[in-house]
Design an enzyme around this catalytic site. Structure first.
Site, PDB file in Angstrom:
ATOM      1  N   ARG A  14     -16.870  23.435 -10.224  1.00  0.00           N
ATOM      2  CA  ARG A  14     -17.448  23.686  -8.911  1.00  0.00           C
ATOM      3  C   ARG A  14     -16.751  24.905  -8.328  1.00  0.00           C
ATOM      4  NH1 ARG A  14     -19.176  19.199  -4.743  1.00  0.00           N
ATOM      5  NH2 ARG A  14     -20.042  18.215  -6.580  1.00  0.00           N
TER       6      ARG A  14
ATOM      7  N   SER B 181     -23.974  19.836  -4.969  1.00  0.00           N
ATOM      8  CA  SER B 181     -24.141  18.726  -4.037  1.00  0.00           C
ATOM      9  C   SER B 181     -24.224  19.222  -2.591  1.00  0.00           C
ATOM     10  CB  SER B 181     -23.000  17.727  -4.241  1.00  0.00           C
ATOM     11  OG  SER B 181     -23.280  16.541  -3.543  1.00  0.00           O
TER      12      SER B 181
ATOM     13  N   ASP C 116     -28.146  13.984   0.999  1.00  0.00           N
ATOM     14  CA  ASP C 116     -27.513  15.290   0.855  1.00  0.00           C
ATOM     15  C   ASP C 116     -28.406  16.139  -0.063  1.00  0.00           C
ATOM     16  OD1 ASP C 116     -26.957  14.110  -1.581  1.00  0.00           O
ATOM     17  OD2 ASP C 116     -24.881  14.795  -1.665  1.00  0.00           O
TER      18      ASP C 116
ATOM     19  N   ASP D 197     -28.492  17.240  -3.075  1.00  0.00           N
ATOM     20  CA  ASP D 197     -28.870  16.850  -4.446  1.00  0.00           C
ATOM     21  C   ASP D 197     -29.261  15.374  -4.507  1.00  0.00           C
ATOM     22  OD1 ASP D 197     -26.210  15.976  -4.127  1.00  0.00           O
ATOM     23  OD2 ASP D 197     -25.820  16.079  -6.275  1.00  0.00           O
TER      24      ASP D 197
ATOM     25  N   ASP E  40     -27.912  12.516  -4.078  1.00  0.00           N
ATOM     26  CA  ASP E  40     -27.157  11.398  -4.660  1.00  0.00           C
ATOM     27  C   ASP E  40     -26.388  10.621  -3.595  1.00  0.00           C
ATOM     28  OD1 ASP E  40     -25.158  13.276  -4.232  1.00  0.00           O
ATOM     29  OD2 ASP E  40     -24.243  13.074  -6.211  1.00  0.00           O
ATOM     30  N   ARG E  41     -26.432  11.095  -2.342  1.00  0.00           N
ATOM     31  CA  ARG E  41     -25.776  10.361  -1.250  1.00  0.00           C
ATOM     32  C   ARG E  41     -26.790  10.052  -0.157  1.00  0.00           C
ATOM     33  NH1 ARG E  41     -19.781  12.323  -0.839  1.00  0.00           N
ATOM     34  NH2 ARG E  41     -19.600  13.223  -2.900  1.00  0.00           N
TER      35      ARG E  41
ATOM     36  N   THR F  59     -10.617   6.600  -7.041  1.00  0.00           N
ATOM     37  CA  THR F  59     -11.616   7.269  -6.216  1.00  0.00           C
ATOM     38  C   THR F  59     -12.592   8.063  -7.070  1.00  0.00           C
ATOM     39  OG1 THR F  59      -9.810   7.534  -4.675  1.00  0.00           O
ATOM     40  CG2 THR F  59     -11.844   8.696  -4.160  1.00  0.00           C
TER      41      THR F  59
ATOM     42  N   LYS G  13     -23.834   7.438  -8.274  1.00  0.00           N
ATOM     43  CA  LYS G  13     -24.434   7.235  -6.962  1.00  0.00           C
ATOM     44  C   LYS G  13     -25.858   7.794  -6.942  1.00  0.00           C
ATOM     45  CE  LYS G  13     -21.727  11.148  -5.183  1.00  0.00           C
ATOM     46  NZ  LYS G  13     -20.854  11.406  -6.330  1.00  0.00           N
TER      47      LYS G  13
END
Length: 586
Positions: free
Chosen positions: A37, A139, A296, A298, A300-301, A374, A412
């Site tokens: 990223r 993301s 969001d 992309d 996925d949230r 996490t 997710k």
């Protein structure tokens, strides 16, 4: 061979801009378990045509070593709508270059012809039994960033040591292969497949199995507003509502189409709360909708907000929505499965910095709860192990508004979470309950879990190290703090060093990582707080929670106590003045 990045480097040389050249060429982007990223632009520290080719060449060689049947099975590649006109970089182009790399080596590629949500990649890996998946996305990062996210053949994100192996393979394959730049090879190649239509069809068919109240959905008067925040989510959430027989949500017109400039928001991150949702609230007020669903970019949230009787909007935290969805998926499972012996195979997961509310529900209801490190790569891989042992993983979540409601995606997924949240709200409405009222009922039944999380910004790795070393040597050598202001500390777990004083041998159970900082403090008042560094942003984050046993607790008193605890942590442990930390901008 990209004329734009080439030109910008020539210009830097002509201007004698050593500092900028050092930034671009000083160090290669690090390939970690989250893949890559970085900002798009010239040089090996940025995402561009060349670094995408080099990364994919390394990944390709690594996969050839790991899978003898790579040429039979192949890989899937998809992308979001990000683009950076100054450097000519964009997600679609990066995906095509990655596909070209594999095809020149005789490896089949399932390349989506248009943008998809990130969860479609892990879904496709499992559905088509492929060796790996690549998603080109950053993301919810700022608009200049892009990323390269990698999934293994088990449908979950990669974990160590794969990242090290891929990294090494990239270093060994830096020179572009002869046809690396020639993406015209994709046209008419027998190795190239477009899975868009068939995967979309099977994804929504699979999703239907998680619709529990079709008749309620058909009749419901609850109205929804949806925003995809200039990302990929719009069409997919519309289709998900159709699959559940729900009337489609009202889409925020200014934000429904993909736009790499993200013109209406400061940050394209629904986690940042009300700022990102301003347009959604306005549309909801106009259309008399009570609930806002926000993905969001992309998809996925998911963030969810509900209009309260006071006229105020309440944005649920990731932990609060985690409590609601966990309760809902368990309740729906229980209604369908009267046989309680099946409980012993039911599991829910959450990450160690997320609320422990699922643990409380699991204790009372008799199913299993586990916490992981996490990040969804840990939950996805653990879920896979459990599924392979014949267990039933109902739900996993992290406080950063990530939810895995359907185990056919081991990551997710904001699309499934959005429609399942909509069905939950529709069902509750038939009982004259709101989401807020149901959340309160969960806390009364299983015990209040009050959480507060935030972060400080720090761009200097040396400072971050100093701050954490200070906590490890708080009163002289090798002593952690015993108090934080007026709050007594009863336990310490340090996942950087592997220390945990609650264990008989003082060794932590969760895996440790020397490369990232993370310390968790347990307080005598029942509070828990973790401080950790972020893998993708220049932040030191903290997460805190007060858990009360079931029964009558005063949530306002708990909130006050938690706020005081957090203030003490900021003052004594972060010491923002001393370390020159920037607080989160409100």
């Amino acid at each position: 061979q990209n004329p734009l990045t080439l030109e910008s480097v020539k210009q830097l040389i002509a201007d004698g801009n050593k500092e900028e050249l050092q930034k671009c060429f000083g160090a290669r982007m690090e390939f970690g378990t989250a893949g890559l990223r970085a900002a798009m632009g010239a040089g090996i520290s940025h995402m561009n045509d060349l670094t995408i080719i080099q990364t994919t060449q390394g990944f390709c060689r690594y996969l050839e070593k790991q899978f003898s049947d790579l040429k039979q099975r192949g890989v899937v590649i998809s992308f979001d709508a990000r683009a950076h006109p100054p450097s000519g970089g964009n997600s679609r182009r990066f995906a095509r270059l990655a596909a070209t790399t594999f095809i020149t080596q005789g490896i089949p590629v399932y390349l989506f012809s248009d943008i998809t949500p990130t969860p479609f990649v892990p879904y496709t890996v499992l559905h088509l039994k492929l060796c790996a998946g690549i998603m080109i996305t950053a993301s919810h990062n700022p608009k200049q960033d892009n990323g390269y996210k990698v999934y293994w053949d088990n449908g979950a994100q990669i974990t160590s040591p794969h990242d090290k192996g891929i990294s090494q393979a990239i270093e060994e394959n830096l020179e572009p292969w002869p046809q690396a730049w020639d993406d015209s090879l994709l046209h008419g190649s027998p190795l190239l497949h477009d899975p868009s239509a068939s995967i979309s069809k099977s994804y929504f068919e699979d999703l239907k199995k998680y619709c529990f109240h079709r008749s309620v959905n058909r009749e419901t008067k609850v109205k929804f507003v949806h925003t995809s925040v200039h990302g990929v989510g719009h069409n997919f959430v519309q289709s998900a509502f159709k699959a559940f027989d729900l009337a489609p949500p009202e889409a925020v017109p200014e934000q429904k189409d993909p736009d790499p400039e993200f013109p209406t928001v400061k940050y394209p991150n629904p986690e940042e709360g009300k700022g990102v949702l301003t347009l959604s609230f306005a549309l909801a007020d106009k259309t008399k909708a009570k609930i806002v669903l926000a993905n969001d970019p992309d998809a996925d949230r998911l963030a969810v907000a509900e209009k309260q009787d006071s006229g105020e909007w309440r944005v649920f935290s990731g932990n609060e929505l985690g409590a609601l969805l966990g309760w809902w998926l368990f309740t729906s499972w229980k209604e369908k499965n009267q046989d309680h012996s099946a409980l012993k195979d039911i599991y829910m997961l959450s990450s160690t910095v997320s609320s422990k509310i699922l643990r409380a529900i699991a204790l009372k209801e008799g199913f299993h709860f586990e916490e992981t490190l996490t990040g969804f790569k840990w939950m996805g891989n653990r879920a896979r192990q459990l599924i392979d042992q014949g267990k039933n993983v109902l739900f996993a979540f992290e406080e950063a508004i990530g939810y895995m409601c359907c185990p056919f995606v081991l990551d997710k997924d904001g699309v499934s979470a959005a429609v399942i949240s909509a069905e939950l709200a529709s069902y509750l409405a038939t009982k004259n309950l709101t989401l807020s009222q149901q959340l309160k009922a969960i806390y009364v039944e299983y015990g209040y879990h009050i959480t507060k999380a935030s972060y400080f910004i720090c761009h200097d790795q040396g400072t971050i190290k100093k701050l954490f070393e200070n906590l490890r040597n708080y009163d002289g050598k090798n002593n952690y703090p015993k108090t934080c202001g007026r709050f007594a500390i009863s336990g310490i777990r340090d996942l950087t060093t592997g220390y945990d004083d609650s264990q008989p041998d003082k060794k932590a159970i969760l895996p440790t990582s020397k490369s990232s900082q993370m310390i968790t403090f347990t307080f005598a008042n029942g509070g828990v707080a973790s401080m950790r560094t972020s893998g993708t942003e220049p932040k030191i984050k903290y997460y805190s929670e007060l858990c009360a046993p079931p029964g009558n607790s005063d949530p306002e008193q708990l909130k006050k106590e938690l706020n005081e605890l957090v203030s003490a942590i900021e003052e004594h442990f972060f010491q923002p003045q001393k370390y020159n930390l920037q607080p989160k901008a409100e």
